[in-house]
Design a protein around this motif. Structure first.
Motif, PDB file in Angstrom:
ATOM      1  N   ARG A  24       0.806  -1.251   0.066  1.00 17.95           N
ATOM      2  CA  ARG A  24      -0.068  -0.127  -0.043  1.00 17.95           C
ATOM      3  C   ARG A  24       0.760   1.278  -0.211  1.00 17.95           C
ATOM      4  NH1 ARG A  24      -5.523  -0.679   2.195  1.00 17.95           N
ATOM      5  NH2 ARG A  24      -5.978  -2.896   2.043  1.00 17.95           N
ATOM      6  N   SER A  25       0.429   2.218  -0.421  1.00 15.74           N
ATOM      7  CA  SER A  25       0.974   3.622  -0.516  1.00 15.74           C
ATOM      8  C   SER A  25       0.748   4.133   0.912  1.00 15.74           C
ATOM      9  CB  SER A  25       0.244   4.598  -1.473  1.00 15.74           C
ATOM     10  OG  SER A  25       0.513   6.150  -0.985  1.00 15.74           O
ATOM     11  N   LEU A  26       1.873   4.648   1.618  1.00 10.49           N
ATOM     12  CA  LEU A  26       2.044   5.358   2.764  1.00 10.49           C
ATOM     13  C   LEU A  26       1.648   6.863   2.825  1.00 10.49           C
ATOM     14  CD1 LEU A  26       5.155   3.340   4.350  1.00 10.49           C
ATOM     15  CD2 LEU A  26       2.929   2.739   4.274  1.00 10.49           C
ATOM     16  N   VAL A  27       1.394   7.252   1.431  1.00 12.78           N
ATOM     17  CA  VAL A  27       1.482   8.768   1.461  1.00 12.78           C
ATOM     18  C   VAL A  27      -0.071   9.283   0.838  1.00 12.78           C
ATOM     19  CG1 VAL A  27       3.818   9.057   1.287  1.00 12.78           C
ATOM     20  CG2 VAL A  27       2.393   8.747  -0.676  1.00 12.78           C
ATOM     21  N   ASN A  28      -1.125   8.287   0.969  1.00 12.74           N
ATOM     22  CA  ASN A  28      -2.403   8.843   0.325  1.00 12.74           C
ATOM     23  C   ASN A  28      -3.171   9.370   1.380  1.00 12.74           C
ATOM     24  OD1 ASN A  28      -3.575   6.675   1.679  1.00 12.74           O
ATOM     25  ND2 ASN A  28      -3.554   5.194  -0.019  1.00 12.74           N
ATOM     26  N   ASP A  29      -3.990  10.078   1.028  1.00 13.60           N
ATOM     27  CA  ASP A  29      -5.126  10.875   2.174  1.00 13.60           C
ATOM     28  C   ASP A  29      -5.631   9.748   3.249  1.00 13.60           C
ATOM     29  OD1 ASP A  29      -4.749  13.220   0.852  1.00 13.60           O
ATOM     30  OD2 ASP A  29      -6.507  13.430  -0.182  1.00 13.60           O
ATOM     31  N   THR A  30      -5.799   8.715   2.877  1.00 13.63           N
ATOM     32  CA  THR A  30      -6.399   7.718   3.846  1.00 13.63           C
ATOM     33  C   THR A  30      -5.495   7.571   4.942  1.00 13.63           C
ATOM     34  OG1 THR A  30      -7.479   6.844   1.902  1.00 13.63           O
ATOM     35  CG2 THR A  30      -7.813   5.611   4.339  1.00 13.63           C
ATOM     36  N   ILE A  31      -4.215   7.230   4.468  1.00 12.66           N
ATOM     37  CA  ILE A  31      -3.250   6.940   5.437  1.00 12.66           C
ATOM     38  C   ILE A  31      -2.516   8.088   6.389  1.00 12.66           C
ATOM     39  CG2 ILE A  31      -1.497   6.702   3.725  1.00 12.66           C
ATOM     40  CD1 ILE A  31      -1.408   4.438   6.881  1.00 12.66           C
ATOM     41  N   ALA A  32      -2.954   9.241   5.245  1.00  8.92           N
ATOM     42  CA  ALA A  32      -2.346  10.416   6.270  1.00  8.92           C
ATOM     43  C   ALA A  32      -3.361  10.735   7.418  1.00  8.92           C
ATOM     44  CB  ALA A  32      -2.351  11.577   5.419  1.00  8.92           C
ATOM     45  N   ARG A  33      -4.649  10.358   7.140  1.00 11.00           N
ATOM     46  CA  ARG A  33      -5.563  10.852   8.386  1.00 11.00           C
ATOM     47  C   ARG A  33      -5.567   9.752   9.355  1.00 11.00           C
ATOM     48  NH1 ARG A  33      -9.052  12.312   3.885  1.00 11.00           N
ATOM     49  NH2 ARG A  33      -9.946  10.249   3.880  1.00 11.00           N
ATOM     50  N   ARG A  34      -4.682   8.567   9.225  1.00 13.34           N
ATOM     51  CA  ARG A  34      -4.720   7.464  10.259  1.00 13.34           C
ATOM     52  C   ARG A  34      -3.751   8.304  11.576  1.00 13.34           C
ATOM     53  NH1 ARG A  34      -7.483   2.727  10.161  1.00 13.34           N
ATOM     54  NH2 ARG A  34      -7.380   1.835   8.158  1.00 13.34           N
ATOM     55  N   THR A  35      -4.043   7.904  12.799  1.00 18.05           N
ATOM     56  CA  THR A  35      -3.270   8.116  13.851  1.00 18.05           C
ATOM     57  C   THR A  35      -1.859   7.860  13.921  1.00 18.05           C
ATOM     58  OG1 THR A  35      -3.971   6.465  15.066  1.00 18.05           O
ATOM     59  CG2 THR A  35      -5.228   8.289  15.252  1.00 18.05           C
ATOM     60  N   ASP A  36      -0.896   8.408  14.632  1.00 15.89           N
ATOM     61  CA  ASP A  36       0.388   7.822  14.862  1.00 15.89           C
ATOM     62  C   ASP A  36       0.460   6.400  15.384  1.00 15.89           C
ATOM     63  OD1 ASP A  36       1.406  10.313  13.833  1.00 15.89           O
ATOM     64  OD2 ASP A  36       2.353  10.933  15.707  1.00 15.89           O
ATOM     65  N   GLY A  37      -0.447   6.257  16.353  1.00 15.97           N
ATOM     66  CA  GLY A  37      -0.587   4.654  17.100  1.00 15.97           C
ATOM     67  C   GLY A  37      -0.895   3.530  15.961  1.00 15.97           C
ATOM     68  N   TYR A  38      -1.777   4.064  14.879  1.00 22.39           N
ATOM     69  CA  TYR A  38      -2.144   2.960  13.879  1.00 22.39           C
ATOM     70  C   TYR A  38      -0.844   2.557  13.146  1.00 22.39           C
ATOM     71  CZ  TYR A  38      -3.998   1.111   9.370  1.00 22.39           C
ATOM     72  OH  TYR A  38      -4.040   0.273   8.311  1.00 22.39           O
ATOM     73  N   ILE A  39      -0.181   3.454  12.508  1.00 22.15           N
ATOM     74  CA  ILE A  39       1.196   3.313  11.761  1.00 22.15           C
ATOM     75  C   ILE A  39       2.105   2.563  12.761  1.00 22.15           C
ATOM     76  CG2 ILE A  39       3.145   4.419  10.561  1.00 22.15           C
ATOM     77  CD1 ILE A  39       1.260   6.715   9.861  1.00 22.15           C
ATOM     78  N   TYR A  40       2.384   3.002  14.015  1.00 21.50           N
ATOM     79  CA  TYR A  40       3.222   2.154  14.994  1.00 21.50           C
ATOM     80  C   TYR A  40       2.801   0.867  15.076  1.00 21.50           C
ATOM     81  CZ  TYR A  40       5.247   1.140  19.518  1.00 21.50           C
ATOM     82  OH  TYR A  40       5.667   0.559  20.667  1.00 21.50           O
ATOM     83  N   ALA A  41       1.325   0.601  15.330  1.00 23.19           N
ATOM     84  CA  ALA A  41       0.829  -0.777  15.490  1.00 23.19           C
ATOM     85  C   ALA A  41       0.911  -1.725  14.222  1.00 23.19           C
ATOM     86  CB  ALA A  41      -0.628  -0.773  15.861  1.00 23.19           C
ATOM     87  N   VAL A  42       0.858  -1.138  12.836  1.00 15.36           N
ATOM     88  CA  VAL A  42       1.031  -1.735  11.855  1.00 15.36           C
ATOM     89  C   VAL A  42       2.697  -2.351  11.828  1.00 15.36           C
ATOM     90  CG1 VAL A  42       1.239  -1.717   9.309  1.00 15.36           C
ATOM     91  CG2 VAL A  42      -0.668  -0.850  10.512  1.00 15.36           C
TER      92      VAL A  42
END
Ligand code: HEC
Length: 182
Positions: free
Chosen positions: A119-137
């Motif tokens: 997946r892209s890490l720079v589209n709007d959907t992932i940009a709206r995710r929390t820091d915690g979400y990215i951390y947990a992935v």
């Protein structure tokens, strides 16, 4: 017909026993072996910690889609954190997610590689995710419903994970800015 069979079986049993003398010798009482000693045997349960002991390095919290969003990023987005995050990103993530986070790293199918579903890490959907979400992935894609992503929680630890989150945010800002790459 039966006797040669029995003899063969006895021979086979002897051969098995003879295979590893360590497995038999301790059964004979008068052999002194190191097997009988007060030590923790391989794979045996080690001595349990004294009640009330707390781990000095902290324990890994069990995360879920619900709890991840509540994690607070303890690392300020300083250039030190971002630079370290960039180093980690280029070590672990770039192969799949690509230099700018578009999901087109060299082994991603987007670039003709064998790894599908990046997946892209720079589209709007992932940009709206929390820091915690990215951390947990990063810790476990599986737990976060992103099972195609390999686990990185055992490779990237502690504050390094938050530095990675901070660098992913930098990539997102870069993708948004008109002067940013692509
Ligand atoms: C071997 C390829 C691969 C590597 C290396 C990799 N990823 Fe992923 N990543 C994926 C795939 C595939 C997905 C999509 C998973 C899914 O949808 O099941 C994904 C998804 C993600 C997502 C979720 C995106 C979304 O839209 O929800 C984040 C965040 C992420 N990766 C960050 C990272 C970071 C940070 C690293 C470096 C530690 C990394 N990835 C390394 C393959 C990889």
């Amino acid at each position: 017909m039966r006797r040669p069979g029995a003899a063969l079986a006895a021979l086979a049993a002897l051969a098995t026993l003879a295979c590893n003398p360590d497995d038999v010798v301790h059964r004979i009482g008068w052999f002194a072996t190191m097997r009988h000693q007060r030590s923790i045997k391989p794979y045996a349960r080690p001595i349990p910690p004294v009640p009330g002991t707390v781990p000095m390095t902290g324990a890994e919290p069990l995360m879920s889609l619900q709890t991840a969003d509540r994690l607070a990023n303890p690392r300020t987005r300083t250039s030190e954190s971002i630079n370290h995050g960039r180093f980690l990103y280029e070590t672990y993530c770039l192969v799949c997610h690509g230099p700018t986070g578009h999901g087109d790293g060299p082994i991603s199918s987007a670039a003709g590689g064998p790894f599908f579903g990046v997946r892209s890490l720079v589209n709007d959907t992932i940009a709206r995710r929390t820091d915690g979400y990215i951390y947990a992935v990063i810790v476990s894609g599986q737990v976060m419903g992103r099972g195609l992503m390999p686990v990185y929680g055992d490779k990237v630890r502690g504050a390094d994970r938050w530095d990675l989150v901070n660098y992913v945010r930098t990539l997102q800002a870069g993708a948004k800015s008109p002067t940013g790459r692509r």
